[in-house]
Design an enzyme around this catalytic site. Structure first.
Site, PDB file in Angstrom:
ATOM      1  N   GLU A 165      13.011 -10.192  22.642  1.00 35.11           N
ATOM      2  CA  GLU A 165      13.156 -10.847  23.949  1.00 35.11           C
ATOM      3  C   GLU A 165      14.612 -10.741  24.410  1.00 35.11           C
ATOM      4  O   GLU A 165      15.526 -10.941  23.604  1.00 35.11           O
ATOM      5  CB  GLU A 165      12.764 -12.318  23.778  1.00 35.11           C
ATOM      6  CG  GLU A 165      12.865 -13.177  25.015  1.00 35.11           C
ATOM      7  CD  GLU A 165      12.442 -14.618  24.715  1.00 35.11           C
ATOM      8  OE1 GLU A 165      11.448 -15.064  25.294  1.00 35.11           O
ATOM      9  OE2 GLU A 165      13.102 -15.288  23.893  1.00 35.11           O
ATOM     10  N   HIS A 219      18.157 -11.675  25.633  1.00 35.97           N
ATOM     11  CA  HIS A 219      19.002 -12.864  25.469  1.00 35.97           C
ATOM     12  C   HIS A 219      20.321 -12.646  26.214  1.00 35.97           C
ATOM     13  O   HIS A 219      21.403 -12.896  25.674  1.00 35.97           O
ATOM     14  CB  HIS A 219      19.276 -13.137  23.989  1.00 35.97           C
ATOM     15  CG  HIS A 219      18.155 -13.850  23.276  1.00 35.97           C
ATOM     16  ND1 HIS A 219      16.971 -13.228  22.955  1.00 35.97           N
ATOM     17  CD2 HIS A 219      18.038 -15.135  22.845  1.00 35.97           C
ATOM     18  CE1 HIS A 219      16.179 -14.104  22.347  1.00 35.97           C
ATOM     19  NE2 HIS A 219      16.796 -15.265  22.260  1.00 35.97           N
ATOM     20  N   ASP A 230      15.902 -13.580  18.110  1.00 34.40           N
ATOM     21  CA  ASP A 230      14.988 -14.586  17.537  1.00 34.40           C
ATOM     22  C   ASP A 230      14.470 -14.173  16.163  1.00 34.40           C
ATOM     23  O   ASP A 230      14.495 -14.964  15.217  1.00 34.40           O
ATOM     24  CB  ASP A 230      13.804 -14.843  18.481  1.00 34.40           C
ATOM     25  CG  ASP A 230      14.183 -15.752  19.641  1.00 34.40           C
ATOM     26  OD1 ASP A 230      15.376 -16.086  19.776  1.00 34.40           O
ATOM     27  OD2 ASP A 230      13.279 -16.133  20.402  1.00 34.40           O
ATOM     28  N   HIS A 256      10.833 -18.972  17.843  1.00 37.14           N
ATOM     29  CA  HIS A 256      10.592 -18.663  19.259  1.00 37.14           C
ATOM     30  C   HIS A 256       9.648 -19.713  19.815  1.00 37.14           C
ATOM     31  O   HIS A 256       8.499 -19.820  19.377  1.00 37.14           O
ATOM     32  CB  HIS A 256       9.987 -17.248  19.338  1.00 37.14           C
ATOM     33  CG  HIS A 256       9.583 -16.777  20.691  1.00 37.14           C
ATOM     34  ND1 HIS A 256      10.472 -16.616  21.724  1.00 37.14           N
ATOM     35  CD2 HIS A 256       8.366 -16.399  21.180  1.00 37.14           C
ATOM     36  CE1 HIS A 256       9.819 -16.148  22.793  1.00 37.14           C
ATOM     37  NE2 HIS A 256       8.542 -16.031  22.480  1.00 37.14           N
ATOM     38  N   GLU A 304       7.800 -20.185  22.354  1.00 39.32           N
ATOM     39  CA  GLU A 304       6.476 -19.852  22.893  1.00 39.32           C
ATOM     40  C   GLU A 304       5.444 -19.559  21.802  1.00 39.32           C
ATOM     41  O   GLU A 304       4.243 -19.544  22.066  1.00 39.32           O
ATOM     42  CB  GLU A 304       6.578 -18.637  23.828  1.00 39.32           C
ATOM     43  CG  GLU A 304       7.271 -18.913  25.147  1.00 39.32           C
ATOM     44  CD  GLU A 304       8.785 -18.718  25.100  1.00 39.32           C
ATOM     45  OE1 GLU A 304       9.398 -18.939  24.028  1.00 39.32           O
ATOM     46  OE2 GLU A 304       9.362 -18.351  26.130  1.00 39.32           O
ATOM     47  N   HIS A 327      18.277 -21.087  26.274  1.00 45.09           N
ATOM     48  CA  HIS A 327      17.970 -19.674  25.996  1.00 45.09           C
ATOM     49  C   HIS A 327      19.195 -18.789  26.276  1.00 45.09           C
ATOM     50  O   HIS A 327      19.656 -18.693  27.409  1.00 45.09           O
ATOM     51  CB  HIS A 327      16.782 -19.195  26.829  1.00 45.09           C
ATOM     52  CG  HIS A 327      16.456 -17.755  26.580  1.00 45.09           C
ATOM     53  ND1 HIS A 327      15.901 -17.312  25.400  1.00 45.09           N
ATOM     54  CD2 HIS A 327      16.664 -16.646  27.324  1.00 45.09           C
ATOM     55  CE1 HIS A 327      15.765 -16.002  25.445  1.00 45.09           C
ATOM     56  NE2 HIS A 327      16.219 -15.563  26.600  1.00 45.09           N
ATOM     57  N   GLU A 340      22.376 -20.425  20.601  1.00 44.80           N
ATOM     58  CA  GLU A 340      21.994 -19.125  20.033  1.00 44.80           C
ATOM     59  C   GLU A 340      23.212 -18.210  19.884  1.00 44.80           C
ATOM     60  O   GLU A 340      23.320 -17.452  18.916  1.00 44.80           O
ATOM     61  CB  GLU A 340      20.926 -18.454  20.898  1.00 44.80           C
ATOM     62  CG  GLU A 340      19.563 -19.093  20.714  1.00 44.80           C
ATOM     63  CD  GLU A 340      18.469 -18.369  21.463  1.00 44.80           C
ATOM     64  OE1 GLU A 340      17.531 -17.890  20.801  1.00 44.80           O
ATOM     65  OE2 GLU A 340      18.541 -18.278  22.707  1.00 44.80           O
TER      66      GLU A 340
END
Ligand code: ZN
Length: 252
Positions: free
Chosen positions: A28, A30, A39, A114, A116, A172, A177
């Site tokens: 994904e 970032h 992730d 993650h 989701e 995010h 992160e």
């Protein structure tokens, strides 16, 4: 796991009753400054650290994750964000868990990174445990989002000096992160590519097709500008502790 010969793996399961860790992440975007694999690499890092403490085996990660949602991960439309649909993810994790359990693993820990993925991993764990029980295997499965809990003092330290911190909903590609990657995989972070953008102001609903204008151009939901390796160490060591505690309390 992939570096062990089969008989050594078998010995670890049957003689040592080793905990098998299954990291699950996402591929994904970032932002410009973090890699697409952020992730899944963090899930693997957590699994390795905890496995080293408790004497476990780390299975190959499931790198791909559930479809990125615009209000949590920037959405599925941006180049590089490569997701699984729910049925695929459930089936994939189910099959991996059953494959591990049928060969004698009695303790399996799924480490998620993650947001989701959450309910689809729950579904896969339920189904895998059912499948294994029906076949006479007695595996127990623990599933944990490694960042499920953060001490308030840690969050205060992470946001120290920020007048208007974004909060976890907008993290995010943000400070957390970025800091964790600076600590765990610094060679993959390019702080010179950080940009300053207005934070999104999401409505309390989703629309399909997604509206790309809801997300800043970089793909980050907040800025990681203030991230440091030290903040990353604080967060990562706390999370390693939480996951280790969870695994020890359920499996030892
Ligand atoms: Zn992420």
């Amino acid at each position: 796991m992939s570096e062990l010969a089969w008989d050594e793996y078998q010995r670890r399961l049957r003689e040592e009753d080793a905990i098998v860790f299954v990291p699950v992440g996402a591929v994904e975007q970032h932002g410009y400054h973090l890699p697409l694999g952020t992730d899944w690499m963090m899930a693997r890092y957590m699994a390795r650290r905890v496995a080293a403490k408790v004497g476990g085996v780390v299975a190959e990660p499931i790198a791909y994750g559930a479809t990125s949602q615009i209000r949590t991960g920037g959405g599925p439309h941006r180049c590089g964000t490569t997701s699984l649909n729910a049925e695929t993810l459930i089936a994939l994790l189910h099959d991996v868990l059953v494959g591990i359990g049928r060969h004698g693993a009695r303790k399996i820990a799924v480490i998620d990174s993650h947001f989701e993925n959450r309910f689809f991993l729950d579904e896969a764990c339920h189904r895998a445990q059912d499948t294994l029980a029906l076949r006479g295997h007695e595996a127990r499965i623990l599933k944990m989002l490694y960042a499920e809990r953060i001490n308030p003092e840690t969050m205060a330290a992470v946001y120290r000096g920020m007048g208007d911190p974004p909060g976890l909903d907008l993290e995010h590609g943000g400070v957390l992160e970025t800091a964790m990657m600076l600590y765990c995989h610094p060679e993959l972070v390019d702080m010179s590519r950080m940009v300053d953008e207005a934070r999104p102001d999401f409505p309390p609903y989703d629309v399909y097709p997604v509206n790309p204008d809801w997300v800043p151009a970089s793909g980050c939901l907040s800025s990681g500008r203030t991230a440091t390796r030290e903040i990353g160490e604080l967060l990562v060591e706390e999370f390693v502790g939480h996951v280790t505690d969870a695994v020890r309390s359920e499996f030892r």
